[in-house]
Design a protein around this motif. Structure first.
Motif, mmCIF file in Angstrom:
data_model
loop_
_atom_site.group_PDB
_atom_site.id
_atom_site.type_symbol
_atom_site.label_atom_id
_atom_site.label_comp_id
_atom_site.label_asym_id
_atom_site.label_seq_id
_atom_site.Cartn_x
_atom_site.Cartn_y
_atom_site.Cartn_z
ATOM 1 N N ALA A 189 -31.423 14.687 40.477
ATOM 2 C CA ALA A 189 -31.180 13.814 39.317
ATOM 3 C C ALA A 189 -31.953 12.502 39.462
ATOM 4 O O ALA A 189 -32.571 12.016 38.497
ATOM 5 C CB ALA A 189 -29.689 13.541 39.184
ATOM 6 N N VAL A 190 -31.948 11.936 40.660
ATOM 7 C CA VAL A 190 -32.687 10.679 40.896
ATOM 8 C C VAL A 190 -34.187 10.937 40.734
ATOM 9 O O VAL A 190 -34.906 10.154 40.103
ATOM 10 C CB VAL A 190 -32.372 10.125 42.310
ATOM 11 C CG1 VAL A 190 -33.323 8.995 42.685
ATOM 12 C CG2 VAL A 190 -30.925 9.639 42.375
ATOM 13 N N GLU A 191 -34.647 12.037 41.287
ATOM 14 C CA GLU A 191 -36.083 12.345 41.198
ATOM 15 C C GLU A 191 -36.506 12.505 39.733
ATOM 16 O O GLU A 191 -37.544 11.993 39.317
ATOM 17 C CB GLU A 191 -36.419 13.619 41.977
ATOM 18 C CG GLU A 191 -37.911 13.929 41.935
ATOM 19 C CD GLU A 191 -38.342 15.039 42.894
ATOM 20 O OE1 GLU A 191 -37.523 15.936 43.184
ATOM 21 O OE2 GLU A 191 -39.506 15.003 43.334
ATOM 22 N N ARG A 192 -35.680 13.191 38.951
ATOM 23 C CA ARG A 192 -35.992 13.399 37.529
ATOM 24 C C ARG A 192 -36.022 12.059 36.785
ATOM 25 O O ARG A 192 -36.954 11.761 36.054
ATOM 26 C CB ARG A 192 -34.940 14.317 36.903
ATOM 27 C CG ARG A 192 -35.534 15.419 36.051
ATOM 28 C CD ARG A 192 -34.484 16.382 35.554
ATOM 29 N NE ARG A 192 -33.775 17.075 36.615
ATOM 30 C CZ ARG A 192 -32.447 16.994 36.825
ATOM 31 N NH1 ARG A 192 -31.678 16.265 36.065
ATOM 32 N NH2 ARG A 192 -31.901 17.668 37.816
ATOM 33 N N ALA A 193 -34.985 11.236 37.004
ATOM 34 C CA ALA A 193 -34.910 9.947 36.299
ATOM 35 C C ALA A 193 -36.102 9.073 36.671
ATOM 36 O O ALA A 193 -36.649 8.351 35.825
ATOM 37 C CB ALA A 193 -33.604 9.251 36.649
ATOM 38 N N ALA A 194 -36.531 9.157 37.928
ATOM 39 C CA ALA A 194 -37.612 8.280 38.419
ATOM 40 C C ALA A 194 -38.946 8.551 37.724
ATOM 41 O O ALA A 194 -39.817 7.673 37.688
ATOM 42 C CB ALA A 194 -37.765 8.450 39.930
ATOM 43 N N LEU A 195 -39.085 9.737 37.168
ATOM 44 C CA LEU A 195 -40.370 10.099 36.546
ATOM 45 C C LEU A 195 -40.750 9.125 35.438
ATOM 46 O O LEU A 195 -41.927 8.839 35.212
ATOM 47 C CB LEU A 195 -40.305 11.530 35.976
ATOM 48 C CG LEU A 195 -40.230 12.652 37.007
ATOM 49 C CD1 LEU A 195 -40.022 14.001 36.331
ATOM 50 C CD2 LEU A 195 -41.478 12.674 37.884
ATOM 51 N N ALA A 196 -39.734 8.594 34.738
ATOM 52 C CA ALA A 196 -40.001 7.679 33.622
ATOM 53 C C ALA A 196 -39.889 6.222 34.054
ATOM 54 O O ALA A 196 -39.903 5.317 33.211
ATOM 55 C CB ALA A 196 -39.007 7.964 32.499
ATOM 56 N N GLY A 197 -39.784 5.974 35.371
ATOM 57 C CA GLY A 197 -39.500 4.621 35.829
ATOM 58 C C GLY A 197 -40.690 3.887 36.425
ATOM 59 O O GLY A 197 -41.719 4.485 36.753
ATOM 60 N N ASN A 198 -40.487 2.579 36.571
ATOM 61 C CA ASN A 198 -41.510 1.711 37.159
ATOM 62 C C ASN A 198 -41.135 1.421 38.621
ATOM 63 O O ASN A 198 -40.183 0.687 38.879
ATOM 64 C CB ASN A 198 -41.567 0.413 36.339
ATOM 65 C CG ASN A 198 -42.435 -0.639 36.998
ATOM 66 O OD1 ASN A 198 -43.149 -0.357 37.961
ATOM 67 N ND2 ASN A 198 -42.365 -1.860 36.487
ATOM 68 N N PRO A 199 -41.881 1.972 39.579
ATOM 69 C CA PRO A 199 -41.507 1.811 40.994
ATOM 70 C C PRO A 199 -41.714 0.392 41.511
ATOM 71 O O PRO A 199 -41.271 0.057 42.613
ATOM 72 C CB PRO A 199 -42.437 2.800 41.717
ATOM 73 C CG PRO A 199 -43.579 3.035 40.803
ATOM 74 C CD PRO A 199 -43.073 2.825 39.409
ATOM 75 N N GLU A 200 -42.391 -0.455 40.723
ATOM 76 C CA GLU A 200 -42.671 -1.834 41.178
ATOM 77 C C GLU A 200 -41.578 -2.813 40.747
ATOM 78 O O GLU A 200 -41.581 -3.964 41.150
ATOM 79 C CB GLU A 200 -43.997 -2.350 40.563
ATOM 80 C CG GLU A 200 -45.177 -1.416 40.683
ATOM 81 C CD GLU A 200 -45.764 -1.418 42.070
ATOM 82 O OE1 GLU A 200 -45.331 -2.230 42.894
ATOM 83 O OE2 GLU A 200 -46.655 -0.576 42.326
ATOM 84 N N ARG A 201 -40.671 -2.358 39.851
ATOM 85 C CA ARG A 201 -39.764 -3.342 39.256
ATOM 86 C C ARG A 201 -38.797 -3.964 40.267
ATOM 87 O O ARG A 201 -38.535 -5.167 40.227
ATOM 88 C CB ARG A 201 -38.975 -2.684 38.119
ATOM 89 C CG ARG A 201 -37.996 -3.648 37.485
ATOM 90 C CD ARG A 201 -37.534 -3.227 36.130
ATOM 91 N NE ARG A 201 -36.350 -3.961 35.724
ATOM 92 C CZ ARG A 201 -35.471 -3.531 34.853
ATOM 93 N NH1 ARG A 201 -35.659 -2.349 34.265
ATOM 94 N NH2 ARG A 201 -34.419 -4.264 34.525
ATOM 95 N N PHE A 202 -38.257 -3.182 41.164
ATOM 96 C CA PHE A 202 -37.316 -3.711 42.157
ATOM 97 C C PHE A 202 -37.917 -3.595 43.548
ATOM 98 O O PHE A 202 -38.447 -2.554 43.916
ATOM 99 C CB PHE A 202 -35.993 -2.936 42.117
ATOM 100 C CG PHE A 202 -35.302 -3.010 40.793
ATOM 101 C CD1 PHE A 202 -34.488 -4.092 40.459
ATOM 102 C CD2 PHE A 202 -35.491 -2.005 39.847
ATOM 103 C CE1 PHE A 202 -33.866 -4.155 39.223
ATOM 104 C CE2 PHE A 202 -34.868 -2.067 38.610
ATOM 105 C CZ PHE A 202 -34.058 -3.142 38.293
ATOM 106 N N ASN A 203 -37.791 -4.689 44.280
ATOM 107 C CA ASN A 203 -38.316 -4.673 45.638
ATOM 108 C C ASN A 203 -37.175 -4.393 46.608
ATOM 109 O O ASN A 203 -36.634 -5.307 47.218
ATOM 110 C CB ASN A 203 -38.991 -6.028 45.908
ATOM 111 C CG ASN A 203 -39.782 -6.001 47.199
ATOM 112 O OD1 ASN A 203 -40.076 -4.918 47.724
ATOM 113 N ND2 ASN A 203 -40.083 -7.161 47.740
#
Ligand code: KG4
Ligand code: ZN
Length: 364
Positions: A189-203
């Motif tokens: 579920a996390v992997e699927r949701a991450a597809l549409a996400g910005n990996p830079e937003r949270f450090n």
């Protein structure tokens, strides 16, 4: 050359009931003749995790039929089997009792030897069944219950180089999913949701990065995810996607550092190994970001990256049967019928139990 061996494997340590028949041929090559796995995911999903009592009952209901099915698919009967291999730890004790007692009963009735197999040894030796890998090699085991970097030196000869000091990696995925309101099991579920996400937003933090030991820690990451989610309440779908992508980015960076150090240590200690290899196992090995990270790391350091097919990375009985075949072929003694299941059973008996690790039991 050694005689061909046919082994029946039984796996019941967690929430998969599995039976398998494998052949180790004269040249030492492994073949899966019949393999069945019944997942209990549906029984447990309403509870957001594995319920030991439900798991044990479900193993009792299914195991006999699965063994019959595995033999049928392999085209053999118990008379053709050379030994029985049953997982006897680590794992949930109720399930282990079901599988080990079934193995003992078959051994008793047929007079064949019984191997009480360490589930982690099954994971550790799978790459020899699938890829005929030679010793020594490194293995990263990343599942719901374990996160370990293990040096595999030989059958029954393992050195734990690193382990988690708190949560297992799969557990971090599952807890992150839960606190973001995503379904169980959390990893996919996390992997699927991450597809549409910005990996830079949270450090997010990368615990233990730079540490000279090879251990892992994921609980701080989970706390940071909780704080990010709380600060956004109510989080939008985009917020959730960004958190998931940033969470995976932090994990990827952490693994790069931790596993990267492991590869360097292997190279330093085993400079003579011609084709060094890193093997990945466990349910989290399904994650594409994790695979890409490890592949990149291996390419850079001149290691072969071995990721067995997913059905053999997650819990199955072929790996247990194979571990039994390896033990038998190596001339190691079978176990007596008085052998007891062990909920905790480290592969490396020299390794210390780390504070806080394995809280969720010894699920592998
Ligand atoms: O090895 P496994 O099937 O079972 C045991 O832990 O015994 O591993 C299950 C774990 C769960 O925590 C699940 O969330 C995680 O593997 N997982 C994943 C993915 N698929 C399964 N984690 C990250 N990404 C995935 N695609
Ligand atoms: Zn496992």
């Amino acid at each position: 050359m050694s005689p061909p061996l046919r082994i029946l494997g039984i796996e019941t340590s967690c929430d998969e009931t599995a039976a398998s028949v494998i052949l180790r041929d004269e040249s030492g090559k492994g073949h899966i003749l019949g393999d069945v796995v019944l997942s209990q995911l549906e029984e447990h999903s309403a509870y957001g995790g594995v319920v030991p009592e439900i798991a044990a009952r479900a193993h009792v209901e299914a195991l006999d039929t699965l063994i019959e099915e595995a033999l049928l698919r392999a085209g053999v009967t118990l008379a053709d089997i050379d030994a029985i291999a049953a997982t006897s730890g680590p794992g949930l004790i109720g399930g282990l009792i079901v599988g080990l007692m079934t193995g003992k009963a078959i051994a008793r009735a047929t007079g064949k030897p019984l191997y009480a197999v360490n589930h982690l040894e099954g994971h550790a030796l799978t790459a020899r069944l699938t890829d005929g890998l030679s010793f020594p090699y490194l293995m990263l085991l990343v599942s719901g219950g374990h996160t370990q970097l293990i040096l595999v030196k030989g059958v029954g000869d393992y050195e734990r180089w690193g382990t988690t000091i708190d949560d297992a990696l799969g557990e971090a995925f599952d807890k992150t999913a839960k606190l973001l309101g995503l379904p169980y099991p959390g990893g996919p579920a996390v992997e699927r949701a991450a597809l549409a996400g910005n990996p830079e937003r949270f450090n997010f933090p990368r615990p233990l990065v730079g540490d000279a030991r090879l251990d892992f820690s994921f609980s701080g990451l989970k706390t940071a995810v909780r704080q990010a989610a709380q600060s956004l309440e109510p989080a939008t779908d985009q917020d959730i996607a960004d958190i998931c992508a940033s969470f995976q980015r932090a994990i990827s960076r952490t693994l790069k550092d931790r596993v990267g150090r492991g590869l360097k240590r292997f190279k330093a200690e085993y400079a003579g190994v011609e084709r060094p290899a890193l093997v990945v196992a466990g349910g989290v090995a399904a994650n594409q970001i994790l695979r890409a990270t490890l592949q990149e790391l291996c390419d850079k350091d001149g290691f072969a990256f071995i990721a067995p097919p997913l059905s053999l990375c997650t819990d199955n009985a072929a790996m247990i049967a194979w571990a039994g075949a390896e033990r038998l072929a190596a001339g190691m003694a079978a176990d007596g019928l008085d052998v007891a299941p062990r909920s905790r059973w480290p592969l490396d008996s020299q390794a210390q139990t780390l504070l806080g690790s394995g809280k969720r039991g010894a699920k592998a």
